[in-house]
Design a protein around this motif. Sequence first.
Motif, PDB file in Angstrom:
ATOM      1  N   ARG A  71      57.703 -55.262  30.967  1.00  0.00           N
ATOM      2  CA  ARG A  71      56.532 -54.718  29.569  1.00  0.00           C
ATOM      3  C   ARG A  71      57.080 -55.775  28.294  1.00  0.00           C
ATOM      4  O   ARG A  71      56.833 -55.240  27.396  1.00  0.00           O
ATOM      5  N   THR A  72      57.727 -56.922  28.917  1.00  0.00           N
ATOM      6  CA  THR A  72      57.973 -57.781  27.657  1.00  0.00           C
ATOM      7  C   THR A  72      58.758 -57.195  26.410  1.00  0.00           C
ATOM      8  O   THR A  72      58.306 -57.563  25.346  1.00  0.00           O
ATOM      9  N   THR A  73      59.912 -56.449  26.833  1.00  0.00           N
ATOM     10  CA  THR A  73      60.532 -55.942  25.706  1.00  0.00           C
ATOM     11  C   THR A  73      61.805 -57.033  25.218  1.00  0.00           C
ATOM     12  O   THR A  73      62.227 -56.693  23.928  1.00  0.00           O
ATOM     13  N   PHE A  74      61.704 -58.189  26.119  1.00  0.00           N
ATOM     14  CA  PHE A  74      62.513 -59.151  25.224  1.00  0.00           C
ATOM     15  C   PHE A  74      63.959 -58.818  25.276  1.00  0.00           C
ATOM     16  O   PHE A  74      64.977 -59.675  24.964  1.00  0.00           O
ATOM     17  N   ASN A  75      64.703 -57.696  25.882  1.00  0.00           N
ATOM     18  CA  ASN A  75      66.002 -57.217  25.895  1.00  0.00           C
ATOM     19  C   ASN A  75      67.070 -58.378  26.845  1.00  0.00           C
ATOM     20  O   ASN A  75      67.937 -58.594  26.515  1.00  0.00           O
ATOM     21  N   LEU A 122      49.114 -65.316  39.430  1.00  0.00           N
ATOM     22  CA  LEU A 122      47.691 -65.363  39.175  1.00  0.00           C
ATOM     23  C   LEU A 122      47.043 -66.806  39.715  1.00  0.00           C
ATOM     24  O   LEU A 122      45.811 -66.521  40.103  1.00  0.00           O
ATOM     25  N   THR A 126      55.749 -66.457  24.275  1.00  0.00           N
ATOM     26  CA  THR A 126      57.350 -65.906  24.535  1.00  0.00           C
ATOM     27  C   THR A 126      58.089 -66.596  23.338  1.00  0.00           C
ATOM     28  O   THR A 126      58.909 -65.834  22.830  1.00  0.00           O
ATOM     29  N   ILE A 162      51.614 -62.849  24.586  1.00  0.00           N
ATOM     30  CA  ILE A 162      52.733 -63.155  25.400  1.00  0.00           C
ATOM     31  C   ILE A 162      52.549 -63.408  26.674  1.00  0.00           C
ATOM     32  O   ILE A 162      53.094 -64.510  27.222  1.00  0.00           O
ATOM     33  N   ASP A 163      51.656 -62.791  27.322  1.00  0.00           N
ATOM     34  CA  ASP A 163      51.351 -63.008  28.711  1.00  0.00           C
ATOM     35  C   ASP A 163      50.620 -64.255  29.117  1.00  0.00           C
ATOM     36  O   ASP A 163      50.771 -64.937  30.078  1.00  0.00           O
ATOM     37  N   THR A 208      62.559 -63.909  29.566  1.00  0.00           N
ATOM     38  CA  THR A 208      61.107 -63.180  29.387  1.00  0.00           C
ATOM     39  C   THR A 208      60.107 -64.302  29.750  1.00  0.00           C
ATOM     40  O   THR A 208      59.048 -64.233  30.168  1.00  0.00           O
ATOM     41  N   GLN A 209      60.340 -65.656  29.030  1.00  0.00           N
ATOM     42  CA  GLN A 209      59.545 -66.821  29.347  1.00  0.00           C
ATOM     43  C   GLN A 209      59.440 -67.051  30.837  1.00  0.00           C
ATOM     44  O   GLN A 209      58.318 -67.285  31.333  1.00  0.00           O
ATOM     45  N   ALA A 221      57.270 -64.675  32.449  1.00  0.00           N
ATOM     46  CA  ALA A 221      55.913 -64.887  32.093  1.00  0.00           C
ATOM     47  C   ALA A 221      55.201 -66.027  33.048  1.00  0.00           C
ATOM     48  O   ALA A 221      53.979 -66.047  33.254  1.00  0.00           O
ATOM     49  N   HIS A 223      57.123 -64.432  19.917  1.00  0.00           N
ATOM     50  CA  HIS A 223      56.813 -62.936  20.107  1.00  0.00           C
ATOM     51  C   HIS A 223      57.577 -62.441  18.769  1.00  0.00           C
ATOM     52  O   HIS A 223      56.739 -61.380  18.320  1.00  0.00           O
ATOM     53  N   MET A 239      62.314 -54.831  21.492  1.00  0.00           N
ATOM     54  CA  MET A 239      62.441 -53.510  22.165  1.00  0.00           C
ATOM     55  C   MET A 239      61.981 -52.389  21.384  1.00  0.00           C
ATOM     56  O   MET A 239      60.986 -51.621  21.934  1.00  0.00           O
ATOM     57  N   PRO A 256      64.893 -51.708  29.836  1.00  0.00           N
ATOM     58  CA  PRO A 256      64.487 -50.339  29.720  1.00  0.00           C
ATOM     59  C   PRO A 256      63.810 -49.844  30.946  1.00  0.00           C
ATOM     60  O   PRO A 256      63.800 -48.701  31.443  1.00  0.00           O
ATOM     61  N   TRP A 282      57.917 -52.443  21.817  1.00  0.00           N
ATOM     62  CA  TRP A 282      57.805 -51.820  22.990  1.00  0.00           C
ATOM     63  C   TRP A 282      57.792 -50.167  22.816  1.00  0.00           C
ATOM     64  O   TRP A 282      57.068 -49.423  23.226  1.00  0.00           O
ATOM     65  N   TRP A 286      66.169 -49.426  33.883  1.00  0.00           N
ATOM     66  CA  TRP A 286      67.032 -47.974  33.639  1.00  0.00           C
ATOM     67  C   TRP A 286      66.339 -46.920  34.227  1.00  0.00           C
ATOM     68  O   TRP A 286      66.939 -46.255  34.761  1.00  0.00           O
ATOM     69  N   LYS A 339      54.570 -64.831  36.391  1.00  0.00           N
ATOM     70  CA  LYS A 339      53.182 -63.953  36.420  1.00  0.00           C
ATOM     71  C   LYS A 339      51.982 -64.998  36.508  1.00  0.00           C
ATOM     72  O   LYS A 339      51.260 -64.633  37.152  1.00  0.00           O
ATOM     73  N   GLN A 340      52.032 -66.079  35.638  1.00  0.00           N
ATOM     74  CA  GLN A 340      51.162 -66.892  35.557  1.00  0.00           C
ATOM     75  C   GLN A 340      50.898 -67.612  37.082  1.00  0.00           C
ATOM     76  O   GLN A 340      49.984 -67.887  37.500  1.00  0.00           O
ATOM     77  N   GLU A 358      67.615 -61.509  25.092  1.00  0.00           N
ATOM     78  CA  GLU A 358      68.651 -61.400  24.118  1.00  0.00           C
ATOM     79  C   GLU A 358      69.991 -61.230  24.633  1.00  0.00           C
ATOM     80  O   GLU A 358      71.023 -61.604  24.014  1.00  0.00           O
TER      81      GLU A 358
END
Lengths: 113, 246
Positions: free
Chosen positions: B214-218, B241, A78, A71-72, B230-231, B234, A81, A1, B169, A4, B172, B237-238, B221
């Motif tokens: 935005r990969t904040t990883f909140n 693509l 991931t 990360i992407d 988050t993984q 990701a 990170h 966080m 976030p 970011w 939010w 996303k892959q 956690e």
Amino acid sequence: MWSWVLHRITGVAIYFFLLVHLLDTALIRVSPEAYNAVIGTYKNPIMGIGELGLVGAILFHALNGLRIILIDFWQLGTKYHRAMFYVVIGVWLVLMIGFTPRHLINVFSEGAV
Amino acid sequence: MSIATPSAVETFTVTLIIRRFDPEIDTEPRWQDFDVEMLPTDRVLDALHKIKWEQDGSLTFRRSCAHGICGSDAMRINGRNRLACKTLIKDLDITQPIYVEAIKGLPLEKDLVVDMEPFFQSYREVQPFLIANSKPKEGKERAQSPEQRARYDDTTKCILCAACTSSCPVFWTDGQYFGPAAIVNAHRFIFDSRDESNVRLDVLADREGVWRCRTTFNCSEACPRGIQVTQAIAEVKQAILRGRGA
């Protein structure tokens, strides 16, 4: 966080720098004298410290940007990170420790270019 | 001979500061504190029960199974999203008051209860069910190897508690974002070898889809099930693509 949050803050700060930078560079088209006058006003310690902040912001944004790309696109990105964030902070510190004294000596020695 | 009495279990007093909101009285939420006597084996949910049963019956919160699987009682405890039924009070810093509030980013209805509808709307939009149009080959089953099953094992663990989505976030500030939970449940089927649809990839390629992350990883956690959220995002996303999932 927090990586970011820092990325956002440095990103917005760099954006405003670029805006001003485009404007003052464009002054050369108005007249070289106007350009020189404006750039001349930047040569004071307050702007010098601002430059230090700018370099710090750009370095962090660049290094953390590489981390975000990893990360992407890197499979283990991931997973690692957090470790990569500490690497970003570490590399940033090393670069800043190298840059800061040199830059401040230039800023505070009168007339130095 | 007397029946052996177990030695008295040590109790402790803890202060809970709860963010209350009664839409019929309050215009703004307010913080109210309660002192409760707790055992070392008690969870935040037990403290909430004790307050509701003994001190203030109007305290409103959701819970169903109380054993960490129904996903009803996600709330923000000391600034972190957790399940009240899985958070032992003794694991928190009991020298300080414990702050309890509703999860953020969803409309507050009363006290610790939020309107989950926007959350479930996103969940439904990713079509979280098996879509297969072909007939199963020879026989009645769609066979799957242990390796193929393991590919999406992590994302089968979701209990839809909204702890991840309401810790994000991006969510939010942008309620249109699908949010981590919907993407996790899309991942569950995108990487299922039996699924034959690409519709989820199309839905999540939207500008309010995975690219909002935005990969904040909140989310990773916050997840009480330990899903690597988050993984999973990701990987989706892959897949977008590449244009295909499993």
